[in-house]
Motif scaffolding. Structure first.
Motif, PDB file in Angstrom:
ATOM      1  N   LYS A 115       1.273  -1.044  -0.259  1.00 14.91           N
ATOM      2  CA  LYS A 115       0.066   0.794   0.411  1.00 14.91           C
ATOM      3  C   LYS A 115       1.006   0.770   0.339  1.00 14.91           C
ATOM      4  O   LYS A 115       1.124   2.039   0.813  1.00 14.91           O
ATOM      5  N   MET A 116       1.652   1.944  -1.018  1.00 10.11           N
ATOM      6  CA  MET A 116       2.372   2.546  -0.735  1.00 10.11           C
ATOM      7  C   MET A 116       1.841   3.903  -1.029  1.00 10.11           C
ATOM      8  O   MET A 116       2.500   5.177  -0.503  1.00 10.11           O
ATOM      9  N   ASP A 117       1.045   3.886  -1.628  1.00 11.46           N
ATOM     10  CA  ASP A 117      -0.023   5.602  -1.485  1.00 11.46           C
ATOM     11  C   ASP A 117      -0.562   5.564  -0.382  1.00 11.46           C
ATOM     12  O   ASP A 117      -0.331   6.908   0.266  1.00 11.46           O
ATOM     13  N   ARG A 118      -0.120   4.099   0.767  1.00  7.13           N
ATOM     14  CA  ARG A 118      -0.720   5.071   2.043  1.00  7.13           C
ATOM     15  C   ARG A 118       0.239   5.411   2.769  1.00  7.13           C
ATOM     16  O   ARG A 118       0.623   5.901   3.809  1.00  7.13           O
ATOM     17  N   MET A 119       1.959   4.751   2.404  1.00  8.95           N
ATOM     18  CA  MET A 119       2.891   5.056   3.313  1.00  8.95           C
ATOM     19  C   MET A 119       3.147   6.601   2.946  1.00  8.95           C
ATOM     20  O   MET A 119       3.532   7.206   3.646  1.00  8.95           O
ATOM     21  N   GLU A 120       2.947   6.481   1.375  1.00  7.98           N
ATOM     22  CA  GLU A 120       3.166   8.138   1.583  1.00  7.98           C
ATOM     23  C   GLU A 120       2.161   8.975   1.796  1.00  7.98           C
ATOM     24  O   GLU A 120       3.071  10.321   2.048  1.00  7.98           O
ATOM     25  N   GLU A 121       1.085   8.548   1.649  1.00  3.40           N
ATOM     26  CA  GLU A 121       0.210   9.930   2.812  1.00  3.40           C
ATOM     27  C   GLU A 121       0.847   9.702   4.245  1.00  3.40           C
ATOM     28  O   GLU A 121       0.788  10.861   4.701  1.00  3.40           O
ATOM     29  N   ALA A 122       1.494   8.423   5.100  1.00  7.48           N
ATOM     30  CA  ALA A 122       1.794   8.447   6.569  1.00  7.48           C
ATOM     31  C   ALA A 122       3.332  10.024   6.106  1.00  7.48           C
ATOM     32  O   ALA A 122       3.425  10.574   7.328  1.00  7.48           O
ATOM     33  N   PHE A 123       3.862   9.978   5.427  1.00 10.65           N
ATOM     34  CA  PHE A 123       5.540  10.493   5.163  1.00 10.65           C
ATOM     35  C   PHE A 123       4.265  11.911   5.380  1.00 10.65           C
ATOM     36  O   PHE A 123       5.288  12.456   6.123  1.00 10.65           O
ATOM     37  N   ALA A 124       4.067  12.828   4.367  1.00 16.61           N
ATOM     38  CA  ALA A 124       3.118  13.443   4.444  1.00 16.61           C
ATOM     39  C   ALA A 124       2.689  14.165   5.146  1.00 16.61           C
ATOM     40  O   ALA A 124       3.057  15.222   6.405  1.00 16.61           O
ATOM     41  N   MET A 125       1.974  13.563   5.975  1.00 16.37           N
ATOM     42  CA  MET A 125       1.016  13.357   7.632  1.00 16.37           C
ATOM     43  C   MET A 125       2.570  13.892   8.456  1.00 16.37           C
ATOM     44  O   MET A 125       2.524  14.453   9.203  1.00 16.37           O
ATOM     45  N   ALA A 126       2.931  12.995   8.987  1.00 11.98           N
ATOM     46  CA  ALA A 126       4.628  13.413   9.501  1.00 11.98           C
ATOM     47  C   ALA A 126       4.871  14.683   9.746  1.00 11.98           C
ATOM     48  O   ALA A 126       5.145  15.361  10.624  1.00 11.98           O
ATOM     49  N   VAL A 127       5.506  15.633   8.179  1.00 10.54           N
ATOM     50  CA  VAL A 127       5.683  16.925   7.831  1.00 10.54           C
ATOM     51  C   VAL A 127       4.550  18.015   8.498  1.00 10.54           C
ATOM     52  O   VAL A 127       5.580  18.842   8.704  1.00 10.54           O
ATOM     53  N   ARG A 128       3.727  17.394   7.368  1.00 12.90           N
ATOM     54  CA  ARG A 128       2.562  18.605   7.777  1.00 12.90           C
ATOM     55  C   ARG A 128       2.401  18.341   9.797  1.00 12.90           C
ATOM     56  O   ARG A 128       2.552  19.689   9.585  1.00 12.90           O
ATOM     57  N   GLU A 129       2.261  17.186  10.353  1.00 11.05           N
ATOM     58  CA  GLU A 129       2.295  17.863  11.602  1.00 11.05           C
ATOM     59  C   GLU A 129       3.116  18.075  12.381  1.00 11.05           C
ATOM     60  O   GLU A 129       2.967  18.158  14.044  1.00 11.05           O
ATOM     61  N   ALA A 130       4.456  19.049  11.731  1.00 10.01           N
ATOM     62  CA  ALA A 130       5.778  18.561  12.602  1.00 10.01           C
ATOM     63  C   ALA A 130       5.480  19.993  13.521  1.00 10.01           C
ATOM     64  O   ALA A 130       4.707  20.731  13.387  1.00 10.01           O
ATOM     65  N   PRO A 131       5.926  20.067  14.668  1.00  5.17           N
ATOM     66  CA  PRO A 131       7.360  19.110  14.919  1.00  5.17           C
ATOM     67  C   PRO A 131       6.937  18.309  15.652  1.00  5.17           C
ATOM     68  O   PRO A 131       5.396  17.620  15.576  1.00  5.17           O
ATOM     69  N   SER A 132       7.515  17.031  15.194  1.00  6.10           N
ATOM     70  CA  SER A 132       6.681  15.519  14.635  1.00  6.10           C
ATOM     71  C   SER A 132       7.331  13.979  15.258  1.00  6.10           C
ATOM     72  O   SER A 132       8.336  14.318  14.900  1.00  6.10           O
ATOM     73  N   VAL A 133       7.280  13.623  16.203  1.00  7.97           N
ATOM     74  CA  VAL A 133       7.939  11.651  16.400  1.00  7.97           C
ATOM     75  C   VAL A 133       7.369  10.844  15.281  1.00  7.97           C
ATOM     76  O   VAL A 133       6.294  10.670  15.477  1.00  7.97           O
ATOM     77  N   PHE A 134       7.741  10.677  14.071  1.00  7.74           N
ATOM     78  CA  PHE A 134       7.308   9.440  12.995  1.00  7.74           C
ATOM     79  C   PHE A 134       8.185   8.095  13.104  1.00  7.74           C
ATOM     80  O   PHE A 134       9.097   8.025  12.943  1.00  7.74           O
ATOM     81  N   PHE A 135       7.330   7.425  14.038  1.00  7.04           N
ATOM     82  CA  PHE A 135       6.973   6.199  14.040  1.00  7.04           C
ATOM     83  C   PHE A 135       6.395   5.424  13.647  1.00  7.04           C
ATOM     84  O   PHE A 135       6.017   4.800  12.565  1.00  7.04           O
ATOM     85  N   LEU A 136       7.531   4.025  12.775  1.00  6.60           N
ATOM     86  CA  LEU A 136       7.511   3.255  11.776  1.00  6.60           C
ATOM     87  C   LEU A 136       7.750   1.642  12.593  1.00  6.60           C
ATOM     88  O   LEU A 136       8.833   1.254  12.565  1.00  6.60           O
ATOM     89  N   SER A 137       6.659   0.956  12.421  1.00  7.11           N
ATOM     90  CA  SER A 137       7.610  -0.395  13.279  1.00  7.11           C
ATOM     91  C   SER A 137       7.229  -1.432  12.192  1.00  7.11           C
ATOM     92  O   SER A 137       7.500  -1.256  10.830  1.00  7.11           O
ATOM     93  N   ASP A 138       7.999  -2.620  12.470  1.00  5.65           N
ATOM     94  CA  ASP A 138       8.002  -3.597  11.670  1.00  5.65           C
ATOM     95  C   ASP A 138       8.821  -3.962  10.165  1.00  5.65           C
ATOM     96  O   ASP A 138       8.833  -3.799   9.288  1.00  5.65           O
ATOM     97  N   ILE A 139      10.318  -2.560  10.764  1.00  4.95           N
ATOM     98  CA  ILE A 139      11.246  -1.376   9.883  1.00  4.95           C
ATOM     99  C   ILE A 139      11.571  -3.564   8.649  1.00  4.95           C
ATOM    100  O   ILE A 139      12.206  -3.863   7.905  1.00  4.95           O
ATOM    101  N   ASP A 140      12.010  -4.983  10.222  1.00  3.32           N
ATOM    102  CA  ASP A 140      12.185  -5.456   9.358  1.00  3.32           C
ATOM    103  C   ASP A 140      11.480  -6.439   8.122  1.00  3.32           C
ATOM    104  O   ASP A 140      11.580  -7.060   7.176  1.00  3.32           O
ATOM    105  N   TRP A 141       9.923  -5.464   7.916  1.00  4.49           N
ATOM    106  CA  TRP A 141       9.292  -6.468   7.270  1.00  4.49           C
ATOM    107  C   TRP A 141       9.076  -5.780   5.904  1.00  4.49           C
ATOM    108  O   TRP A 141       9.055  -5.706   4.945  1.00  4.49           O
ATOM    109  N   LEU A 142       9.477  -4.719   6.240  1.00  6.56           N
ATOM    110  CA  LEU A 142       9.014  -2.948   4.790  1.00  6.56           C
ATOM    111  C   LEU A 142      10.745  -3.182   4.166  1.00  6.56           C
ATOM    112  O   LEU A 142      10.597  -3.050   3.481  1.00  6.56           O
ATOM    113  N   CYS A 143      11.675  -3.491   4.289  1.00  6.30           N
ATOM    114  CA  CYS A 143      12.848  -3.674   4.907  1.00  6.30           C
ATOM    115  C   CYS A 143      13.906  -4.458   4.567  1.00  6.30           C
ATOM    116  O   CYS A 143      14.895  -4.291   5.442  1.00  6.30           O
TER     117      CYS A 143
END
Length: 236
Positions: free
Chosen positions: A37-65
């Motif tokens: 669901k890359m479109d949702r992933m891109e939306e999440a990154f945009a939200m992290a920037v829009r809501e700054a200052p923010s802590v952007f927490f990504l779980s399961d990095i071993d699944w994503l990368c």
């Protein structure tokens, strides 16, 4: 930074608490739910920037990368291979490019988590603009387990001879998640027995209640991976 360790340790709560302490918005993304669901992933990154200052927490990095040829196998007789739902190469490359896009966002702090650091593609860690710092969150010690038990039994009517120190000692390999389940099972057993009070919490050796995520035979594995990992990225 990258936080890693067994499931059920409260790593997400740790990141959320840090965000609250810093007065920043906490933006959480479940890596497993983002697969394909890359479109949702891109939306999440945009939200992290829009809501700054923010802590952007990504779980399961071993699944994503995932590292090429990655496997969760602990050793002979315990074959937990690479799940078929790991991200494919195209998804991983796009994910890494999104991480790089945050380089020019000083008000966004990137925090990730994973189950095993040795399964993650090193491209996500070695680059200073990505997850360039690592924190190992180990399975709870006996003292930690005793404190967790105290929290989850605070509202439980325990029998006078209930020995939480003994329970904590025997619950080797149990995470906070496991201990919470043990306490819930103890309450159910007390009701079924009609006593209304839990005399002793159930343990895996006595009751087939569950299978701890950080079972004793795996506990040493986490520490071994930590010892063999590059120490440089743990120095702040």
């Amino acid at each position: 930074m990258m936080l890693w360790g067994p499931l059920g340790l409260g790593i997400t709560m740790l990141a959320e608490a840090a965000a609250k302490e810093a007065g920043a918005t906490f933006v959480y993304v479940s890596g497993q739910e983002m697969l394909g669901k890359m479109d949702r992933m891109e939306e999440a990154f945009a939200m992290a920037v829009r809501e700054a200052p923010s802590v952007f927490f990504l779980s399961d990095i071993d699944w994503l990368c995932p590292r090429a040829g990655a496997s969760y196998e602990w050793g002979p007789g315990n074959l937990r291979g690479k799940p078929p739902t790991f991200a494919d190469l195209a998804f991983t490359e796009r994910f890494l490019s999104l991480l790089d896009s945050l380089l020019g966002e000083p008000r966004v702090r990137l925090v990730g988590s994973c189950y095993r650091i040795d399964v993650v593609d090193q491209a996500a860690i070695k680059e200073k603009k990505r997850f360039n710092r690592k924190v190992f969150v180990p399975p709870p010690s006996p003292a930690d387990r005793r404190e967790i038990l105290a929290i989850y039994t605070r509202q439980m009517p325990l029998a006078r001879d209930a020995d939480l120190d003994a329970v904590a000692a025997k619950a080797e390999g149990c995470t906070g998640w496991d201990i919470e389940n043990l306490c819930r099972k103890a309450a159910i057993l007390a009701v079924e027995e009609g006593s209304g009070k839990s005399r002793a919490l159930p343990l895996p050796v006595r009751h087939p209640v569950h299978h701890p995520v950080a079972y004793p035979r795996h506990g040493g594995g986490y520490h071994r991976i930590f010892r063999e990992d590059c120490p440089h990225h743990y120095s702040f």
